[in-house]
Design a protein around this motif. Structure first.
Motif, PDB file in Angstrom:
ATOM      1  N   ARG A  27      -2.362 159.188 -22.709  1.00 30.14           N
ATOM      2  CA  ARG A  27      -3.230 158.040 -22.935  1.00 30.14           C
ATOM      3  C   ARG A  27      -3.427 157.310 -21.618  1.00 30.14           C
ATOM      4  NH1 ARG A  27      -1.099 154.254 -27.363  1.00 30.14           N
ATOM      5  NH2 ARG A  27       0.672 154.189 -25.967  1.00 30.14           N
ATOM      6  N   LEU A  28      -4.617 156.785 -21.431  1.00 33.74           N
ATOM      7  CA  LEU A  28      -4.933 155.944 -20.290  1.00 33.74           C
ATOM      8  C   LEU A  28      -4.993 154.511 -20.809  1.00 33.74           C
ATOM      9  CD1 LEU A  28      -5.868 155.838 -17.291  1.00 33.74           C
ATOM     10  CD2 LEU A  28      -8.197 155.961 -18.164  1.00 33.74           C
ATOM     11  N   LEU A  43     -14.563 157.692 -20.093  1.00 39.29           N
ATOM     12  CA  LEU A  43     -13.764 158.551 -19.244  1.00 39.29           C
ATOM     13  C   LEU A  43     -14.453 159.905 -19.223  1.00 39.29           C
ATOM     14  CD1 LEU A  43     -11.109 158.703 -17.613  1.00 39.29           C
ATOM     15  CD2 LEU A  43     -10.087 159.725 -19.655  1.00 39.29           C
ATOM     16  N   GLU A  45     -14.717 163.871 -17.557  1.00 40.16           N
ATOM     17  CA  GLU A  45     -14.029 164.953 -16.866  1.00 40.16           C
ATOM     18  C   GLU A  45     -14.911 165.397 -15.712  1.00 40.16           C
ATOM     19  OE1 GLU A  45     -13.623 169.379 -18.205  1.00 40.16           O
ATOM     20  OE2 GLU A  45     -12.119 168.167 -19.274  1.00 40.16           O
ATOM     21  N   ASP A  84      -7.542 157.836 -25.319  1.00 42.65           N
ATOM     22  CA  ASP A  84      -6.776 159.065 -25.500  1.00 42.65           C
ATOM     23  C   ASP A  84      -7.365 160.158 -24.627  1.00 42.65           C
ATOM     24  OD1 ASP A  84      -4.975 158.061 -27.426  1.00 42.65           O
ATOM     25  OD2 ASP A  84      -6.502 158.289 -28.983  1.00 42.65           O
ATOM     26  N   LEU A  85      -6.500 160.808 -23.865  1.00 44.98           N
ATOM     27  CA  LEU A  85      -6.933 161.911 -23.018  1.00 44.98           C
ATOM     28  C   LEU A  85      -6.735 163.216 -23.774  1.00 44.98           C
ATOM     29  CD1 LEU A  85      -5.214 160.920 -19.664  1.00 44.98           C
ATOM     30  CD2 LEU A  85      -7.626 160.772 -20.190  1.00 44.98           C
ATOM     31  N   SER A  88      -6.712 169.142 -21.490  1.00 43.90           N
ATOM     32  CA  SER A  88      -7.794 169.696 -20.689  1.00 43.90           C
ATOM     33  C   SER A  88      -7.203 170.381 -19.469  1.00 43.90           C
ATOM     34  CB  SER A  88      -8.740 168.569 -20.246  1.00 43.90           C
ATOM     35  OG  SER A  88      -9.631 169.024 -19.260  1.00 43.90           O
ATOM     36  N   PHE A  93     -10.521 163.077 -13.287  1.00 42.61           N
ATOM     37  CA  PHE A  93     -11.373 162.357 -14.226  1.00 42.61           C
ATOM     38  C   PHE A  93     -11.964 161.166 -13.502  1.00 42.61           C
ATOM     39  CE2 PHE A  93      -8.357 164.646 -16.764  1.00 42.61           C
ATOM     40  CZ  PHE A  93      -9.060 165.046 -17.884  1.00 42.61           C
ATOM     41  N   ILE A 123      -0.415 156.295 -17.282  1.00 40.93           N
ATOM     42  CA  ILE A 123      -0.512 157.382 -18.254  1.00 40.93           C
ATOM     43  C   ILE A 123       0.760 157.348 -19.074  1.00 40.93           C
ATOM     44  CG2 ILE A 123      -0.668 159.866 -18.561  1.00 40.93           C
ATOM     45  CD1 ILE A 123      -2.178 159.869 -15.875  1.00 40.93           C
TER      46      ILE A 123
END
Length: 129
Positions: A27-28, A43, A45, A84-85, A88, A93, A123
């Motif tokens: 999470r960011l 956010l 990529e 939420d990331l 990946s 990002f 993070i």
């Protein structure tokens, strides 16, 4: 803060480099000392191709998370916003903030030990059993 050719003046772009790919359920978390504001954040990529010169072509960006971030009470601190990331293979990002007429000041989280390009965020990894 970084800008790309073609970005409107009201858009802030912050580069975030992750230490390794495929962080599970990361999470960011963003915080600010501002009290009254309204922002749309995304956010994206940044594809690995963005690391290499590509002539006059910009590689595509893929939005992986987005949120509205608002606070209207000048008497209370603004809540943090959490993105939420997704898992990946990417490690780079960019956080895009539609600022409007004034820039939002992001605040480092206490105990944040991230690099200067991402010090306004931390993070978090969920604690497992």
């Amino acid at each position: 803060r970084q800008a790309k050719a073609g970005d409107p003046p009201s858009l802030s772009r912050y580069r975030i480099d992750l230490p390794y790919p495929s962080l599970p359920s990361a999470r960011l978390v963003l915080a600010t000392t501002a009290r009254v504001f309204e922002r749309e954040i995304r956010l994206v990529e940044a594809p690995e191709a963005a690391l290499e010169p590509r002539g006059d072509r910009e590689p595509g960006e893929r939005t992986v998370a987005a949120a509205g971030w608002r606070h209207a009470d000048p008497e209370t601190p603004a809540p943090e916003v959490v993105l939420d990331l997704p898992e990946s293979p990417a490690t780079r990002f960019e956080l895009l903030i539609e600022e409007g007429t004034t820039r939002l000041s992001l605040s480092p989280r206490p105990g944040c030990s991230c690099r200067p390009t991402a010090c306004a965020s931390s993070i978090r990894r969920p604690r497992g059993p």
